[in-house]
Motif scaffolding. Structure first.
Motif, mmCIF file in Angstrom:
data_model
loop_
_atom_site.group_PDB
_atom_site.id
_atom_site.type_symbol
_atom_site.label_atom_id
_atom_site.label_comp_id
_atom_site.label_asym_id
_atom_site.label_seq_id
_atom_site.Cartn_x
_atom_site.Cartn_y
_atom_site.Cartn_z
ATOM 1 N N UNK A 247 0.826 -1.208 0.000
ATOM 2 C CA UNK A 247 0.000 0.000 0.000
ATOM 3 C C UNK A 247 0.862 1.261 0.000
ATOM 4 N N UNK A 248 1.933 1.255 0.783
ATOM 5 C CA UNK A 248 2.828 2.414 0.809
ATOM 6 C C UNK A 248 3.443 2.626 -0.572
ATOM 7 N N UNK A 249 3.846 1.544 -1.220
ATOM 8 C CA UNK A 249 4.436 1.686 -2.559
ATOM 9 C C UNK A 249 3.444 2.303 -3.529
ATOM 10 N N UNK A 250 2.178 1.916 -3.417
ATOM 11 C CA UNK A 250 1.164 2.469 -4.312
ATOM 12 C C UNK A 250 0.948 3.948 -4.059
ATOM 13 N N UNK A 251 1.090 4.379 -2.807
ATOM 14 C CA UNK A 251 0.956 5.808 -2.524
ATOM 15 C C UNK A 251 2.063 6.612 -3.187
ATOM 16 N N UNK A 252 3.202 5.981 -3.386
ATOM 17 C CA UNK A 252 4.339 6.673 -3.992
ATOM 18 C C UNK A 252 4.582 6.163 -5.413
ATOM 19 N N UNK A 253 3.497 5.896 -6.131
ATOM 20 C CA UNK A 253 3.623 5.389 -7.496
ATOM 21 C C UNK A 253 4.335 6.375 -8.416
ATOM 22 N N UNK A 254 4.319 7.645 -8.046
ATOM 23 C CA UNK A 254 4.958 8.666 -8.873
ATOM 24 C C UNK A 254 6.478 8.686 -8.699
ATOM 25 N N UNK A 255 7.005 7.909 -7.742
ATOM 26 C CA UNK A 255 8.446 7.861 -7.485
ATOM 27 C C UNK A 255 9.018 6.603 -8.123
ATOM 28 N N UNK A 256 10.151 6.733 -8.820
ATOM 29 C CA UNK A 256 10.716 5.554 -9.479
ATOM 30 C C UNK A 256 11.236 4.553 -8.447
ATOM 31 N N UNK A 257 11.434 3.326 -8.892
ATOM 32 C CA UNK A 257 11.768 2.232 -7.977
ATOM 33 C C UNK A 257 13.049 2.497 -7.196
ATOM 34 N N UNK A 258 14.082 2.999 -7.863
ATOM 35 C CA UNK A 258 15.363 3.209 -7.185
ATOM 36 C C UNK A 258 15.249 4.265 -6.098
ATOM 37 N N UNK A 259 14.601 5.374 -6.404
ATOM 38 C CA UNK A 259 14.454 6.444 -5.418
ATOM 39 C C UNK A 259 13.567 5.993 -4.265
ATOM 40 N N UNK A 260 12.507 5.261 -4.582
ATOM 41 C CA UNK A 260 11.635 4.786 -3.516
ATOM 42 C C UNK A 260 12.387 3.826 -2.592
ATOM 43 N N UNK A 261 13.144 2.897 -3.181
ATOM 44 C CA UNK A 261 13.884 1.922 -2.374
ATOM 45 C C UNK A 261 14.885 2.626 -1.455
ATOM 46 N N UNK A 262 15.567 3.641 -1.979
ATOM 47 C CA UNK A 262 16.550 4.361 -1.166
ATOM 48 C C UNK A 262 15.862 5.119 -0.031
ATOM 49 N N UNK A 263 14.757 5.774 -0.336
ATOM 50 C CA UNK A 263 14.039 6.515 0.689
ATOM 51 C C UNK A 263 13.448 5.599 1.741
#
Length: 310
Positions: A247-263
């Motif tokens: 669910x958290x990943x879906x909230x940040x769908x506008x962020x690419x995978x690499x940036x999301x993983x780092x954050x």
């Protein structure tokens, strides 16, 4: 749509199922597309058929009547609606009503009316905010979870200010650093309409702002209660924790995978550095051990590619 042939009763196995297009929305009618095995199988079938990933709704895809013949031709097995629900339940993939944000409007409104009698309009406004379409984790399910967690941690009824702060703590949610401050300001704007005295409003605002960092001062019983309730998701079962991550990943769908993983890694590492993670003994006894296992497991788990979005 009427069928000139009987709907078959499916056998057990790895299949995709579809019920008749009978559910009205957006000037047409829709079918439900499900798997009896796994969401991965369902997502794979949908992707191959070119179904928009936004049509996924927790345990099924909503597909318009115009797609029905094509999906059957692709191998979706036709079943009636009752059989489709039974297949989902048997598979273990069925999402219960309390896990669906839209199903929680009336139960939550009843809680609000008990907390603030005669202010249903304000409660409805807050529930509309908690039901905004961009929310995938910070939605009505999260609001209910925080309210229930506060009740679990309290020896008696939680303080009114804590419950009000729970209602307001993510009332403004855009995934931005200023969300908590904006939510506190919203409480200051709306609570006078409900007859809240000035001292109560200031305390609610203080508590809402605490959820930005979840670090109440020692002896701040109300702050500890709200912050621990807000973090209670971390101590869920491994399966429920995986749903939270999705669910958290879906909230940040506008962020690419690499940036999301780092954050996300930074967030998890900061949480693990907190010792203890939860402020109150009651919360530590309930959730600390499981929460640390979940967080460590998240760091060790290979980061999957982005899941299909609703």
């Amino acid at each position: 749509m009427e069928h000139a042939f009987p709907l078959p009763v499916p056998a057990r196995g790895r299949m995709i199922y579809i019920d008749p297009p009978l559910w009205p929305a957006h000037n047409t009618v829709f079918s439900h597309l499900v798997s009896d095995t796994s969401l991965a199988e369902l997502h794979g079938f949908a992707a191959a058929a070119g179904i928009d990933a936004r049509a996924f709704d927790l345990d099924h895809y909503d597909v318009p009547v115009r797609r029905y013949p094509e999906l059957v031709a692709r191998g979706a097995v036709e079943v009636d609606g009752g059989t489709l629900v039974r297949l989902l339940i048997r598979s273990g993939l069925r999402i219960k009503a309390r896990e669906r944000s839209a199903s929680l409007v009336h139960p939550l409104l009843a809680r609000w009316e008990a907390l603030v009698p005669g202010a249903n309009g304000l409660g409805a406004e807050l529930l509309n905010r908690w039901g905004e379409p961009h929310r995938r984790y910070h939605d009505r399910r999260h609001l209910l979870a925080v309210l229930e967690a506060a009740e679990q941690l309290s020896e008696g009824p939680p303080p009114r200010t804590v419950l009000l702060a729970a209602w307001f703590h993510d009332a403004v949610y855009r995934g931005a650093p200023e969300d908590e401050e904006c939510s506190a300001e919203l409480a200051g704007k709306l609570l006078p309409e409900a007859g809240s005295p000035e001292a109560e409003i200031r305390e609610v605002q203080r508590l809402v702002r605490l959820t930005a960092g979840h670090r109440p001062e020692p002896g701040d019983t109300a702050g500890m209660l709200l912050c621990d309730a807000d973090l209670s998701v971390l101590g869920r079962s491994p399966e429920a924790y995986r749903r939270y991550l999705a669910d958290v990943r879906r909230e940040y769908a506008h962020v690419n995978d690499a940036d999301f993983a780092a954050g996300r890694r930074r967030v998890v590492e900061q949480l693990l550095e907190a010792n203890p993670l939860f402020s109150s003994p009651a919360a530590r006894n309930r959730w600390e051990e499981q929460a640390r296992r979940n967080l460590r497991s998240e760091l060790e788990r290979p980061r999957p590619a982005r899941e299909p979005q609703d």
